[in-house]
Design a protein around this motif. Sequence first.
Motif, PDB file in Angstrom:
ATOM      1  N   GLY A 118       0.793  -1.229   0.000  1.00 39.99           N
ATOM      2  CA  GLY A 118       0.000   0.000   0.000  1.00 39.99           C
ATOM      3  C   GLY A 118       0.817   1.266   0.000  1.00 39.99           C
ATOM      4  O   GLY A 118       0.540   2.204  -0.758  1.00 39.99           O
ATOM      5  N   ALA A 119       1.843   1.324   0.856  1.00 35.79           N
ATOM      6  CA  ALA A 119       2.661   2.532   0.950  1.00 35.79           C
ATOM      7  C   ALA A 119       3.309   2.866  -0.397  1.00 35.79           C
ATOM      8  O   ALA A 119       3.365   4.034  -0.800  1.00 35.79           O
ATOM      9  N   ILE A 120       3.786   1.841  -1.105  1.00 36.91           N
ATOM     10  CA  ILE A 120       4.431   2.055  -2.409  1.00 36.91           C
ATOM     11  C   ILE A 120       3.391   2.422  -3.456  1.00 36.91           C
ATOM     12  O   ILE A 120       3.571   3.366  -4.241  1.00 36.91           O
ATOM     13  N   GLU A 121       2.285   1.678  -3.476  1.00 33.91           N
ATOM     14  CA  GLU A 121       1.250   1.892  -4.490  1.00 33.91           C
ATOM     15  C   GLU A 121       0.642   3.289  -4.405  1.00 33.91           C
ATOM     16  O   GLU A 121       0.480   3.977  -5.420  1.00 33.91           O
ATOM     17  N   ILE A 122       0.295   3.701  -3.205  1.00 32.91           N
ATOM     18  CA  ILE A 122      -0.374   4.999  -3.026  1.00 32.91           C
ATOM     19  C   ILE A 122       0.540   6.146  -3.437  1.00 32.91           C
ATOM     20  O   ILE A 122       0.111   7.091  -4.114  1.00 32.91           O
ATOM     21  N   GLU A 123       1.825   6.058  -3.072  1.00 30.09           N
ATOM     22  CA  GLU A 123       2.760   7.127  -3.454  1.00 30.09           C
ATOM     23  C   GLU A 123       2.961   7.167  -4.962  1.00 30.09           C
ATOM     24  O   GLU A 123       3.003   8.244  -5.567  1.00 30.09           O
ATOM     25  N   MET A 124       3.095   6.011  -5.596  1.00 24.11           N
ATOM     26  CA  MET A 124       3.268   5.968  -7.055  1.00 24.11           C
ATOM     27  C   MET A 124       2.051   6.538  -7.768  1.00 24.11           C
ATOM     28  O   MET A 124       2.174   7.291  -8.736  1.00 24.11           O
ATOM     29  N   MET A 125       0.856   6.186  -7.283  1.00 29.49           N
ATOM     30  CA  MET A 125      -0.368   6.658  -7.932  1.00 29.49           C
ATOM     31  C   MET A 125      -0.551   8.172  -7.757  1.00 29.49           C
ATOM     32  O   MET A 125      -0.875   8.873  -8.720  1.00 29.49           O
ATOM     33  N   THR A 126      -0.309   8.682  -6.562  1.00 24.08           N
ATOM     34  CA  THR A 126      -0.477  10.130  -6.338  1.00 24.08           C
ATOM     35  C   THR A 126       0.586  10.930  -7.084  1.00 24.08           C
ATOM     36  O   THR A 126       0.306  12.032  -7.571  1.00 24.08           O
ATOM     37  N   ASP A 127       1.794  10.384  -7.194  1.00 31.25           N
ATOM     38  CA  ASP A 127       2.855  11.070  -7.949  1.00 31.25           C
ATOM     39  C   ASP A 127       2.499  11.194  -9.430  1.00 31.25           C
ATOM     40  O   ASP A 127       2.916  12.145 -10.091  1.00 31.25           O
ATOM     41  N   GLN A 128       1.716  10.235  -9.936  1.00 28.14           N
ATOM     42  CA  GLN A 128       1.335  10.272 -11.351  1.00 28.14           C
ATOM     43  C   GLN A 128       0.026  11.010 -11.607  1.00 28.14           C
ATOM     44  O   GLN A 128      -0.436  11.065 -12.745  1.00 28.14           O
ATOM     45  N   GLY A 129      -0.609  11.562 -10.543  1.00 25.04           N
ATOM     46  CA  GLY A 129      -1.785  12.400 -10.760  1.00 25.04           C
ATOM     47  C   GLY A 129      -3.112  11.835 -10.292  1.00 25.04           C
ATOM     48  O   GLY A 129      -4.150  12.476 -10.475  1.00 25.04           O
TER      49      GLY A 129
END
Length: 427
Positions: A118-129
């Motif tokens: 979750g920690a990795i997924e959420i940061e990657m998704m928010t970084d991409q918009g």
Amino acid sequence: MEGLIILLTFIAVIVIGVPISWGIGLVTILSLHMCDAKMTILPTKMITGVNSFTYLCIPFFILAADIMSKGGITKRILLFCDALVGHIRGGLAHANVLASMLFGGISGAANADAVGLGAIEIEMMTDQGYDRPFSASVTAASAVLSPIVPPSNIFIIYAIVAGNVSVSAMFIGGIVPAVILTVGMIGLNYYFAVKRNYPYRDHFAGWNEVLRTTWKTMPALFMPMIILGGITTGIFTATESSVIAGVYAIIVSAFGLKNLTWRDLYNSLANAARMTSVVMSIIAMAAAMGWGITAMQLPQKISDFCLSYASGPNSFLLIVFLLLVVVGMLMDVAPAILIVVPILLPAAQTFGVDMLRFGLIVSITLTVGLITPPVGMLLFTTSTVAKIDLSKMYKAIIPYAVLEVALALIIVFVEPVTTFLPGLFGY
């Protein structure tokens, strides 16, 4: 009246935040007092409750998951899924769902998925918009897959509690429901991605990139294949497969990925011991509670209630479904199975419901309850990981909760979904 007192007491201790094992213990003492049983029965039933060879699966699967995570496999899974589907509308959201399905083959626990991936997924998704509440809701919804994809600790617990169900059959039976939930979530991701114009990669990463990430993720992909392959071919039992998984994880992380140090191994062993002690204490307390509520004849009373309001297997399963969604909101799946299965099993047998099918229905419905508002225990974990208010989490998760409840109803009432694949393997 006694049953109502037990139920209200248990809900009260859960709501005020008493640890689940202590809450079960309190209710157990209350039930023993109500049926005038000696308190010496409590330690006896606790010891016999955990005295099962099959429970050895639990520490070894926990150990294997922790070692693989420390070996750096978590992010590799997500990058592999992104290379595969990142060019489709809502690409990272789809990768999130697929990664949870693959990670479930390692961890088998929703909370581990939400925290680890979750920690990795959420940061990657928010970084991409992607907006943060949406990213968190996809993470929570997809984490539901982890306890369903084999190997699954909750399937092991149900098989032991039911007494006459094969762990291997439960593992195989969870595959089709997991695929249905995965496809449904990807479809909903696509809908929101188009509606909200979420970003996605404008071109396919290329087969070279897919092959490169596949190679890096291969150790993780092989683990569930080795477990299921060995079980279905009869090379080893479900219990033995957990040891194979643990040894495999050590070899791959230490010699293949070369990311596992002696300190990491020590920490993984310590984490596995801590998590196992928590699970086994809950199992021990629940075993004693099961004896207490049986002595109070609660299972028979529940069975009589179901017989009076249910006209057949389908109406009985609908009552069970509604009950379990509520129970799943309030507590984790493992203790819920330990508590409700001994109560509901006699009624299920009366209506002629297949015990394997019943186990999959119970496990999947309770898991869906983890993300169902107004409580949904997994929502607390995910909102903490995502660092957002719980109110935003509730609003964003509703479409996924509705979808998963609808898909769970299909799984409940379309019998071949849970029985076809195990039937092919002779179960």
